[in-house]
Design an enzyme around this catalytic site. Structure first.
Site, PDB file in Angstrom:
ATOM      1  N   CYS A 192       0.653  -1.266   0.199  1.00 31.42           N
ATOM      2  CA  CYS A 192      -0.252   0.202  -0.090  1.00 31.42           C
ATOM      3  C   CYS A 192       1.034   1.235  -0.625  1.00 31.42           C
ATOM      4  CB  CYS A 192      -1.073  -0.071   1.470  1.00 31.42           C
ATOM      5  SG  CYS A 192      -2.315   1.136   1.021  1.00 31.42           S
ATOM      6  N   HIS A 193       0.576   2.155   0.933  1.00 32.24           N
ATOM      7  CA  HIS A 193       1.631   3.153   1.311  1.00 32.24           C
ATOM      8  C   HIS A 193       3.455   3.064   1.790  1.00 32.24           C
ATOM      9  CE1 HIS A 193      -2.442   5.313   0.253  1.00 32.24           C
ATOM     10  NE2 HIS A 193      -1.843   6.060   0.378  1.00 32.24           N
TER      11      HIS A 193
END
Length: 183
Positions: free
Chosen positions: A112-113
């Site tokens: 994800c991030h």
């Protein structure tokens, strides 16, 4: 041989399922996990916004010996969460830890991030990877090649990087991490 995995987070904004689901899968296949964080109590979130409890870290990043952590663990796992990743990339200790894993030729897995930390550590140049779509420009500007699929596994530059886009990729991401560890 026992597989040992180090999980790195900040003290808050950690996407709960991106921490707990890979942890459960790895532990279920026999790995031992250690959670290192910037604070003892780590705030978890669902969908980046909704508080979802806390988790107690095993090791405080500020107290950790980076060479020892690298020597004692086979893989570094970086969960996402926008706030988590943003905080990690401003922590010198977190940047040093991910660099040390890569320099030692140890695998790094980020979802994800989480790849924001890799961008900050100047580790994506020449690598294929994915992330949450909003990081695409950051990855490309840092010299990485961004893909809209998961998992993406890249072995170039002397170390393995496993990445995934979001919680929807957790099963494939966890399986890829387990495969790299031979679990």
């Amino acid at each position: 041989m026992e597989s040992r995995v180090l999980v790195l987070t900040s003290d808050g904004g950690v996407e709960r399922v991106e921490l707990t689901e890979p942890w459960r899968e790895l532990e279920g296949r026999g790995a031992t996990l250690t959670h290192v964080a910037t604070g003892r109590e780590v705030g978890l979130v669902d969908a980046d916004l909704d508080a979802s409890g806390t988790r107690t870290a095993d090791v405080l990043l500020g107290d950790a010996d980076v060479p020892d952590l690298v020597a004692e663990h086979e893989l570094l796992l970086v969960p996402g969460g926008t706030v988590n990743a943003d905080r990690l990339r401003t922590e010198d200790g977190a940047v040093a830890l991910v660099r040390a894993f890569a320099e030692a030729g140890r695998p790094v897995a980020a979802i994800c991030h989480g790849p924001w930390l890799l961008v900050e550590a100047n580790l994506v140049r020449g690598k294929d990877l994915t992330s949450f779509p909003s990081l695409r420009t950051d990855v490309v500007n840092a010299g990485g090649t961004w893909h809209d699929r998961a998992p993406v596994i890249c072995t170039r530059r002397g170390w393995t990087l496993v990445t995934a886009r979001s919680p929807e990729d957790l099963e494939e991401f966890s399986d890829a991490v387990c495969d790299i560890l031979g679990l």
